[in-house]
Design a protein around this motif. Structure first.
Motif, PDB file in Angstrom:
ATOM      1  N   ASP A  51       0.859  -1.168   0.000  1.00 55.77           N
ATOM      2  CA  ASP A  51       0.000   0.000   0.000  1.00 55.77           C
ATOM      3  C   ASP A  51       0.894   1.216   0.000  1.00 55.77           C
ATOM      4  OD1 ASP A  51      -2.705   1.277   2.029  1.00 55.77           O
ATOM      5  OD2 ASP A  51      -2.290   1.396  -0.105  1.00 55.77           O
TER       6      ASP A  51
ATOM      7  N   ALA B  66      -4.199  -4.058  -5.547  1.00 52.85           N
ATOM      8  CA  ALA B  66      -4.970  -4.240  -4.326  1.00 52.85           C
ATOM      9  C   ALA B  66      -4.556  -3.213  -3.282  1.00 52.85           C
ATOM     10  CB  ALA B  66      -4.764  -5.655  -3.792  1.00 52.85           C
ATOM     11  N   PRO B  67      -5.493  -2.531  -2.719  1.00 50.86           N
ATOM     12  CA  PRO B  67      -5.167  -1.537  -1.699  1.00 50.86           C
ATOM     13  C   PRO B  67      -4.886  -2.224  -0.370  1.00 50.86           C
ATOM     14  CG  PRO B  67      -7.520  -1.700  -1.923  1.00 50.86           C
ATOM     15  CD  PRO B  67      -6.928  -2.659  -2.935  1.00 50.86           C
ATOM     16  N   GLY B  68      -4.288  -1.484   0.532  1.00 49.44           N
ATOM     17  CA  GLY B  68      -3.997  -2.060   1.842  1.00 49.44           C
ATOM     18  C   GLY B  68      -5.252  -2.529   2.542  1.00 49.44           C
ATOM     19  N   THR B  69      -6.350  -1.958   2.157  1.00 48.31           N
ATOM     20  CA  THR B  69      -7.594  -2.305   2.840  1.00 48.31           C
ATOM     21  C   THR B  69      -8.119  -3.679   2.493  1.00 48.31           C
ATOM     22  OG1 THR B  69      -8.620  -0.976   1.126  1.00 48.31           O
ATOM     23  CG2 THR B  69      -8.418  -0.001   3.301  1.00 48.31           C
ATOM     24  N   VAL B  70      -7.424  -4.398   1.577  1.00 54.33           N
ATOM     25  CA  VAL B  70      -7.815  -5.802   1.428  1.00 54.33           C
ATOM     26  C   VAL B  70      -7.713  -6.480   2.772  1.00 54.33           C
ATOM     27  CG1 VAL B  70      -7.678  -7.206  -0.630  1.00 54.33           C
ATOM     28  CG2 VAL B  70      -5.707  -5.845   0.040  1.00 54.33           C
ATOM     29  N   PHE B  71      -6.888  -5.899   3.600  1.00 52.90           N
ATOM     30  CA  PHE B  71      -6.653  -6.538   4.889  1.00 52.90           C
ATOM     31  C   PHE B  71      -7.584  -6.032   5.966  1.00 52.90           C
ATOM     32  CE2 PHE B  71      -2.680  -6.972   2.535  1.00 52.90           C
ATOM     33  CZ  PHE B  71      -2.616  -8.342   2.522  1.00 52.90           C
ATOM     34  N   ALA B  72      -8.603  -5.342   5.541  1.00 49.31           N
ATOM     35  CA  ALA B  72      -9.583  -4.877   6.504  1.00 49.31           C
ATOM     36  C   ALA B  72     -10.179  -6.030   7.312  1.00 49.31           C
ATOM     37  CB  ALA B  72     -10.684  -4.096   5.787  1.00 49.31           C
TER      38      ALA B  72
ATOM     39  N   ARG C  10      -7.569   2.470   8.948  1.00 49.51           N
ATOM     40  CA  ARG C  10      -7.140   1.082   8.896  1.00 49.51           C
ATOM     41  C   ARG C  10      -5.648   1.072   8.631  1.00 49.51           C
ATOM     42  NH1 ARG C  10     -12.149  -0.506   6.247  1.00 49.51           N
ATOM     43  NH2 ARG C  10     -13.449  -1.366   7.884  1.00 49.51           N
TER      44      ARG C  10
ATOM     45  N   LEU D 139     -14.010  -1.510  -0.432  1.00 53.66           N
ATOM     46  CA  LEU D 139     -13.699  -2.185   0.827  1.00 53.66           C
ATOM     47  C   LEU D 139     -13.882  -1.272   2.032  1.00 53.66           C
ATOM     48  CD1 LEU D 139     -10.595  -4.216  -0.352  1.00 53.66           C
ATOM     49  CD2 LEU D 139     -12.861  -5.086   0.179  1.00 53.66           C
ATOM     50  N   ASP D 140     -13.638   0.011   1.820  1.00 51.23           N
ATOM     51  CA  ASP D 140     -13.781   0.929   2.946  1.00 51.23           C
ATOM     52  C   ASP D 140     -15.227   1.050   3.395  1.00 51.23           C
ATOM     53  OD1 ASP D 140     -11.146   1.474   3.329  1.00 51.23           O
ATOM     54  OD2 ASP D 140     -11.118   3.263   2.071  1.00 51.23           O
TER      55      ASP D 140
ATOM     56  N   ARG E  97      -6.829   1.013  -7.882  1.00 46.02           N
ATOM     57  CA  ARG E  97      -6.606   0.805  -6.456  1.00 46.02           C
ATOM     58  C   ARG E  97      -7.618   1.596  -5.644  1.00 46.02           C
ATOM     59  NH1 ARG E  97      -1.713   3.013  -5.920  1.00 46.02           N
ATOM     60  NH2 ARG E  97      -0.885   1.462  -7.369  1.00 46.02           N
TER      61      ARG E  97
ATOM     62  N   GLN F 191      -3.616  -1.407   8.690  1.00 46.90           N
ATOM     63  CA  GLN F 191      -2.989  -2.633   8.223  1.00 46.90           C
ATOM     64  C   GLN F 191      -2.368  -2.407   6.855  1.00 46.90           C
ATOM     65  OE1 GLN F 191      -5.952  -1.813   7.900  1.00 46.90           O
ATOM     66  NE2 GLN F 191      -7.451  -3.186   8.812  1.00 46.90           N
TER      67      GLN F 191
ATOM     68  N   MET G 273      -8.883  -8.544   8.180  1.00 51.40           N
ATOM     69  CA  MET G 273      -7.877  -9.260   8.962  1.00 51.40           C
ATOM     70  C   MET G 273      -8.057  -9.013  10.453  1.00 51.40           C
ATOM     71  SD  MET G 273      -3.783  -9.032   9.009  1.00 51.40           S
ATOM     72  CE  MET G 273      -3.353  -9.326   7.334  1.00 51.40           C
TER      73      MET G 273
END
Lengths: 235, 235
Positions: free
Chosen positions: A169, B119-125, A177, B76-77, B69, A179, B127
């Motif tokens: 990211d 893929a943005p970092g928020t794919v890991f939301a 968020r 996702l947000d 992205r 992460q 998580m």
DNA sequence: ATCAGTAAATATACAATGTATATAAGAAGG
DNA sequence: CCTTCTTATATACATTGTATATTTACTGAT
């Protein structure tokens, strides 16, 4: 050349050996895929590596997708997913360890297999051994196929993660968020830190055994059901 | 318009309202993604749908990848993966059912999430909720992350299969391997036939429960190894 | 108001790509 | 030699992302 009375000059190469074959095209494409990744597999690049005009490829390949599909099929056809072991669990584990190894040996393959239009029918080569093993273990045919899809999806995805590096990211999104994964090490929820070197192999083994343990549980459940003729709720 | 004394004609649109925003660009891109798929999300198409020149987008988006992205991050947000249930298994199941639902609601999203560059970092939301649930269940942090990766990969892959249709093999490869999937129904090994309508939902549920059953087994195993600690109510 | 300065849109252009089309060079058969 | 078929070439075009330069509209100081 001896003629040369026409208005047009001799073309690129006077002697055009007629020896371009489909296999050569596929092989060249595969080499590019392995060395430079799927993005490097362009018709022009493949043609150049064969000292040939781009359009020459179209005598042996109907389209770029056809070429990519043939590359993927070639890899999978030359693979053996049957470990020859008697234990169903060993058999399935071997099969997908092999699948994973192939994906890692050919970075970019997983990308191709993720694309249904491109994936050849032979993606399902390991299906046979898997279904045999699972049916031998006592799983129903339907659940066997479902398990198989779970396993392929998981395996391809894991290999793809590993081949192409973890998520990055660039901008921390919106901060709510936190992460993210950066480089090889990554930082995730609430400042949690994990080892800088993520062990993909161990992660794969773990995920695989999760799924296989789940299969065992499913088998046990169906065995119990068959023994007592009672309805299993599962939940 | 009233000026118009220069040598150059008035440009495409005399009144260029300065109201193009990043959000509008993202929204337009998202609309294209949802309606026509990821292939339809071109800078020109997005620009046209906003009645704007392609290059105008670059004042709000640094590249096409940045746009993609942002689209994925936007989706996702606006999602909630926390079901608020107390049972860890329900919690994880809810989380990934939600994830899957989002992927299906936005066909093409899974394709984006498969591409680490995009893929943005928020794919890991999800998580966070997953790790909390799994740690509450008694799984180690490392195994929690491994489980999480197993689950996301599986979920994204399943959604991608469903969104884009199953694999198709146009030409039966080389016959030695007859497995293939065509249309919605599919034919595989040894003439085996399966229902024409493949129930992706049921397959997802099955795969999910496989993994969660595996988690339970892992927890039981580590509990047993640790002696006997019965405080954590696994099952 | 006027005028500079800035931000945002446009216009143009270019390189990379897949591939359609037309042509030319060999090979094969009479 | 002549026809014909196959295979490679040459050329061209549409589509894409995006660099560069230009023009317009808005803003704020004077």
């Amino acid at each position: 050349m001896s003629k040369g009375s026409r208005s047009v000059q001799p073309l690129k190469s006077v002697n055009r050996p007629r020896d371009l074959t489909r296999d050569k095209v596929i092989e060249a494409g595969l080499a590019l895929l392995d060395c430079e990744g799927v993005g490097a597999v362009t018709m022009r690049a493949v043609a150049e590596s064969l000292n040939v005009t781009p359009m020459a490829l179209y005598n042996h390949v109907s389209s770029k997708d056809d070429l990519l599909r043939a590359i993927a099929a070639d890899i999978l056809d030359n693979a053996n997913f049957d470990g020859g072991t008697s234990d169903w669990r060993d058999q399935v584990a071997y099969c997908f360890a092999e699948f994973r190894a192939i994906c890692l040996r050919h970075p970019g393959l997983s990308r191709l297999l993720e694309t249904p239009d491109i994936a050849p029918g032979t993606v399902f080569a390991p299906m046979e051994v898997t279904l045999n093993a699972l049916s031998q273990a006592g799983l129903s045919e339907l659940d066997g196929v479902r398990t198989y899809f779970t396993l392929v999806g998981f395996t391809i995805m894991q290999a793809d993660y590993q081949s192409r590096g973890p998520y990055i990211d660039l901008e921390p999104a919106d901060g709510t968020r936190s992460q993210r994964i950066a480089g090889r090490g990554y930082r995730m929820v609430e400042g949690m830190e994990l080892p800088r070197e993520w062990d993909f192999g161990a992660a794969f083994d773990f995920g695989l055994s999760l799924i296989l343990d789940g299969v065992e549980a499913a088998i046990r459940r169906s065995d119990r059901q068959r023994g007592q003729t009672s309805d299993i709720g599962g939940e």
